[in-house]
Design a protein around this motif. Structure first.
Motif, short mmCIF file in Angstrom:
data_model
loop_
_atom_site.label_atom_id
_atom_site.label_comp_id
_atom_site.label_asym_id
_atom_site.label_seq_id
_atom_site.Cartn_x
_atom_site.Cartn_y
_atom_site.Cartn_z
N ASN A 98 26.82 80.05 18.93
CA ASN A 98 28.24 79.78 18.27
C ASN A 98 29.30 80.51 19.11
N LEU A 99 30.11 79.95 19.82
CA LEU A 99 30.80 80.73 20.90
C LEU A 99 32.25 80.84 19.91
N GLY A 100 32.48 80.42 19.03
CA GLY A 100 33.91 80.63 18.34
C GLY A 100 33.91 80.05 16.81
N THR A 101 34.27 80.47 15.78
CA THR A 101 34.53 79.97 14.42
C THR A 101 35.93 80.40 14.01
N ALA A 102 36.43 79.73 13.02
CA ALA A 102 37.63 80.02 12.32
C ALA A 102 37.70 78.95 11.09
N SER A 103 38.20 79.65 10.02
CA SER A 103 38.28 78.86 8.66
C SER A 103 39.51 79.15 7.93
N THR A 104 39.71 78.44 6.83
CA THR A 104 40.71 78.63 5.91
C THR A 104 40.42 77.96 4.80
N SER A 105 40.82 78.52 3.57
CA SER A 105 40.85 77.54 2.40
C SER A 105 42.23 77.47 1.77
N ALA A 106 43.41 77.72 2.44
CA ALA A 106 44.50 77.57 1.98
C ALA A 106 44.78 76.09 1.76
N PRO A 107 45.59 75.43 0.81
CA PRO A 107 46.03 74.03 0.82
C PRO A 107 46.54 73.89 1.89
#
Length: 133
Positions: A114-123
């Motif tokens: 895994n070289l990079g990960t981003a996430s969001t739970s905002a509608p």
């Protein structure tokens, strides 16, 4: 305008989209904690190919860019896209296309790392990550 100014401009634009859309988590590490077994696979992947992953149960759209050019993706559910053997900078920026509150995650993988990960739970939120290959 040369390619490096275009890439810088695109990176600035992606960062602005992420700030506006509510990206909540970014983790640019070299761990093996990415979701490399997404349920939809665009192409089979060789061991050193670069893949980008969008993981979200609802509808989404994503832009992938790098020295290889630009690709527009969209779908519903998890999807892995093989970019092949690429080098340089790779950026994936994905956004929810419906107002769901589930977690949308983007990842960049190479050779199982895994070289990079981003996430969001905002509608209506978005997540973006960049990796140097």
């Amino acid at each position: 305008m040369n390619i490096s100014k275009k890439m810088l401009g695109l990176l600035v634009l992606v960062c602005m989209v992420v700030v506006i859309s509510g990206c909540t988590t970014t983790n640019n590490t070299s761990s093996n904690s990415g979701n490399s077994n997404a349920s939809n696979s665009t192409n089979a992947s060789a061991s050193n190919d670069v893949t980008v992953i969008v993981s979200y149960p609802g509808s989404w759209a994503a832009d992938v860019s790098g020295t290889f050019g630009y690709r527009s993706l969209s779908g519903t559910g998890d999807q892995t896209t093989n970019l092949g053997s690429v080098s340089g900078s790779v950026t994936i920026s994905a956004r929810k296309t419906e107002g769901g509150s589930g977690t949308l995650t983007t990842s960049i993988m190479k050779g199982g790392k895994n070289l990079g990960t981003a996430s969001t739970s905002a509608p209506w939120g978005g997540a973006s990550t960049t990796a140097i290959i």
